[in-house]
Design an enzyme around this catalytic site. Structure first.
Site, PDB file in Angstrom:
ATOM      1  N   CYS A 640       0.831  -1.213   0.000  1.00 33.08           N
ATOM      2  CA  CYS A 640       0.000   0.000   0.000  1.00 33.08           C
ATOM      3  C   CYS A 640       0.865   1.262   0.000  1.00 33.08           C
ATOM      4  O   CYS A 640       2.004   1.225   0.420  1.00 33.08           O
ATOM      5  CB  CYS A 640      -0.839   0.092   1.254  1.00 33.08           C
ATOM      6  SG  CYS A 640      -1.878  -1.302   1.512  1.00 33.08           S
ATOM      7  N   HIS A 691     -10.018   3.939  -0.615  1.00 39.33           N
ATOM      8  CA  HIS A 691     -10.088   4.655   0.661  1.00 39.33           C
ATOM      9  C   HIS A 691     -11.209   5.675   0.673  1.00 39.33           C
ATOM     10  O   HIS A 691     -11.374   6.426   1.623  1.00 39.33           O
ATOM     11  CB  HIS A 691      -8.744   5.313   0.967  1.00 39.33           C
ATOM     12  CG  HIS A 691      -7.647   4.298   1.068  1.00 39.33           C
ATOM     13  ND1 HIS A 691      -6.937   3.895  -0.036  1.00 39.33           N
ATOM     14  CD2 HIS A 691      -7.202   3.564   2.102  1.00 39.33           C
ATOM     15  CE1 HIS A 691      -6.069   2.960   0.350  1.00 39.33           C
ATOM     16  NE2 HIS A 691      -6.218   2.741   1.628  1.00 39.33           N
TER      17      HIS A 691
END
Ligand code: GLN
Ligand code: ZN
Length: 750
Positions: A640, A691
């Site tokens: 990530c 997100h």
């Protein structure tokens, strides 16, 4: 001696701010109600620190989402696209933080990056040529006055201009140096506003100073602070550094007119040496960061006192304050919330509130506290396991290498898996809906039987597999419904770990993680994930990925031991996960994903330390996990916030077969770097940002894929979201994945 705290956790002892914010996002409470909850948290924070007797307490360490974003909003560094939404100030702020999709428009969130070497993420401010720097906010002043109304005098904690400029992304022609002067003027205005409000001390956080700095950086820093310090009026200014030492700029810093200088003596390897060899000005206060703001172990008073004795050769007792090494944001609130942790363990821990007591005891030279602290360290209950130690010491050089080489494996796997071009997949987790969380909770509390718990998860897995087949994804996942968190789950199934109930630490925005604690030597009792994966695979003819967390991430997202090296801990974990990989393979799983989401996170802040202090053992530890599998087994990894442009050779030498990574927020810059480095591993650059709740359109994904294809060989390209879907709602997930599969089809047809 006096005491100082850089900053305090803000999410609430029971994550009150998180729950209130999330209700607000859903429209369940009003802005006023949210503001009220936030105020309560701030009140708790400053009054708690005051009652603990802390001398220098921060205000403005609070944030609704992120302090860097707060600073951007304070100085009007707000991209026009968010202003154009014509929302309230708070909602404009949340739009920049989380993206916005609604009747006023549709915009992505600003990029998010890891805050130095922590698991906290900040929002990257964006500056284009149209941005006009101007002090438009009043948050520091408001929060100073508010603390005062609670009876607490505070220093105002502000991200310093140098760090702010260094972290801002300049998208146009304007560069950091071009706006340094105007920005400095606006900071000066802020200082005088604070002075007018009665604030006597401003703390500028400049963690960027612990990185490698060149002459231009030093010149920039000096020009900014010379100006601020000659205009500070009656306000005292504290320069607060953390996450390392300031070896490149120590001389310049102590020569400037700061009233206080905060130095990290926990992570700063050279801090003590700098003070001892170079001395410290008599007219300034040194805030010695001696209580670890990142780890949860009790402070070793004897070791700390030894450091203090050395510092006192150079600094008078009056001028020495005892502080935290960094903000306490990175540790949980309090041990008081831990009702299940056995006392034998608990007494070795210290969370934010307990650290206040430690600061006080150290600073006041409390003899009784010192004696009992010495005893505590002498009588630690250890969970040491000779078998584990022996296994680690018998690792051979060849255990770190998987054979045959990648190119051969790639052929064998392509044949075996027979996937379409641009295979579609997800990163592992599916939405953790309320029933999923309840199932785990009920099982933990003993209100349902193990059988009920397992049956529920099986039902969810079956639904998830069916759902993915309907969507037309090529490589499936089981959905991770049994996992609260990708690290805690493994910790719970490994020997050597200890768990907390409420030891939440902020990760980004309102999201918290609860890192497990590595207490002793780590080993695997029995297979952990095999049953779930085998069950999921039994439901489909398509490959279902085995899903594991890698050793470096497990280590980086745990609170690590301080009595053995990180390398040794990581190798212990690697051996445990290796056993799991081999068991999955033995049970017919053809693709195994080993997530290393946090690999880059603990990369030393100084480049010169990258390999010698970290990558030289972290990458081999990953290889150790998968080196035992056959050529036909495909190993995936996932990363990530993949700012790994600069360590691409290291990533390639993890020797995975496929890597999926976050790319949608970082404008795919990484792809150029992959190409330049002849990256061999197949890649799945995330094609949309998970997100944010926003659903990407087919067109948008096709556009992203087209850009990606220009830089990547088609035969190496996978199509996937940029991270796990567990934080998302079901509806938006289905819609997004449907568009993703559709986009892959369009690309295949081209
Ligand atoms: N497999 C994990 C998931 O999908 C990966 C999470 C992560 O990278 N943070 O949730
Ligand atoms: Zn991820």
């Amino acid at each position: 001696m006096k005491t100082s705290v850089i900053g305090f956790p803000r999410i609430g002892r029971n994550r009150e701010l998180k729950f209130a914010s999330e209700k607000y996002f859903k429209g369940e409470i009003s802005e006023a109600e949210l503001l009220e909850v936030a105020k309560e948290q701030r009140k708790f924070n400053v009054t708690t620190q005051k009652s603990a007797g802390i001398d220098l307490i921060s205000s403005n360490d609070f944030s609704f989402y992120d302090n860097v974003l707060d600073t951007a909003f304070l100085f009007n560094v707000i991209p026009q696209r968010y202003k154009d939404l014509s929302l309230s100030v708070l909602d404009t702020y949340f739009a920049a933080a989380r993206g916005y999709q609604g009747d006023k428009g549709n915009v992505k969130a600003l990029a998010m990056k890891k805050w130095f070497n922590t698991n906290y993420h900040y929002i990257v401010p964006e500056f284009d040529d149209g941005t006009k720097v101007e002090l438009i906010g009043t948050k520091p002043v408001d929060q100073y006055l508010e603390a005062k109304s609670f009876g607490v005098e505070t220093k105002s904690d502000i991200i310093g201009p140098f760090t702010f400029l260094k972290l801002t992304r300049f998208t146009g022609k304007t560069k950091a140096e071009d706006i340094a002067s105007v920005l400095t003027d606006e900071y000066i205005k802020l200082v005088s506003k604070l002075q007018e409000a009665g604030c006597g001390l401003v703390q500028f956080d400049e963690p960027y100073l612990v990185r490698d700095l060149d002459a231009a950086d030093i010149a920039l820093f000096e020009s900014i602070y010379k100006k601020i310090l000659s205009n500070k009026g009656s306000v005292k200014v504290s320069l607060q550094t953390y996450f390392g030492d300031i070896r490149d700029i120590y001389d310049n810093v102590v020569a400037l007119d700061f009233d206080l200088i905060g130095i990290d003596l926990v992570e700063g390897k050279k801090s003590l040496e700098l003070i001892e060899s170079k001395g410290f000005p008599k007219d300034k206060i040194l805030i010695a960061g001696l209580v670890n703001g990142k780890n949860i172990w009790r402070n070793n008073y004897k070791a700390t006192n030894d450091k203090i004795a050395k510092i006192l050769d150079k600094v008078s007792e009056d001028n020495l304050y005892i502080g935290t090494s960094c903000s306490l944001l990175h540790v949980p609130y309090t041990l008081e919330s831990e009702t299940k942790l056995p006392a034998d363990y608990k007494k070795h821990f210290s969370f934010a509130e307990e650290k206040l007591t430690e600061l006080k005891e150290i600073a006041s030279k409390d003899q009784a506290a010192l004696n009992s602290n010495i005893k505590l360290f002498e009588n630690r209950v250890n969970v040491l396991d000779q078998k584990v130690k022996d296994r680690v010491s018998s690792i051979k050089e060849s255990d770190y290498t998987r054979l045959p080489v990648f190119e051969e494996r790639e052929k064998i796997q392509k044949e075996r898996l027979n996937l379409p071009k641009f295979p579609t997949t997800t990163i592992g987790s599916f939405p953790q809906t309320a029933d999923v969380r309840r199932n785990r909770k009920d099982f933990k509390n003993g209100t349902i039987s193990e059988n009920e718990y397992v049956e529920f998860n099986k039902k969810k897995i079956a639904e998830c597999i069916k759902h993915q087949e309907e969507l037309g994804l090529d490589v499936l996942v089981h959905g991770e419904f049994e996992r609260n968190d990708m690290v805690e789950y493994f910790g719970e199934h490994l020997e050597g770990y200890v768990f907390t109930e409420k030891a939440w630490v902020l990760s980004y925005g309102t999201r918290c993680v609860k890192p497990p604690v590595i207490w002793g030597d780590v080993s695997r009792k029995e297979p952990i994930t095999v049953k779930w994966s085998v069950y999921a695979q039994s439901l489909s003819n398509k490959p279902v990925k085995g899903m594991l967390t890698g050793p470096v991430t497990i280590l980086n997202w745990s609170f690590p031991r301080e009595d053995i090296t990180l390398e040794e801990s990581t190798l212990q974990i690697a051996l445990a996960i290796r056993d799991e990989v081999l068991d999955l393979e033995k049970n017919g799983i053809s693709i195994i994903q080993i997530d290393e989401a946090a690999l880059r996170e603990k990369l030393p802040l100084r480049k010169s330390d990258w390999y010698s202090e970290y990558l030289d053992w972290a990458i081999p530890a990953f290889r150790l996990v998968h080196s035992g599998v056959e050529a036909k087994t495909q190993i995936h990894t996932h990363m990530c916030y993949s700012e790994f442009t600069d360590i691409i050779p290291a990533i390639d030498s993890m020797d995975a077969d496929v890597i999926t990574f976050e790319a949608s927020r970082s404008d795919l810059l990484i792809l150029d770097a992959l190409k330049e480095n002849n990256f061999k591993t197949e890649v799945g650059p995330g094609v949309y940002d998970i997100h944010s709740p926003r659903v990407p359109s087919v067109d948008e994904i096709v556009t992203a894929l087209t850009k990606i294809r220009a830089k990547t060989e088609d035969s190496k390209l996978w199509v996937n979201p940029d991270c796990g879907l567990k934080t998302r709602g079901e509806e938006e997930t289905t819609a997004s994945l449907r568009n993703l599969v559709e986009a892959a089809k369009i690309i295949r047809g081209q």
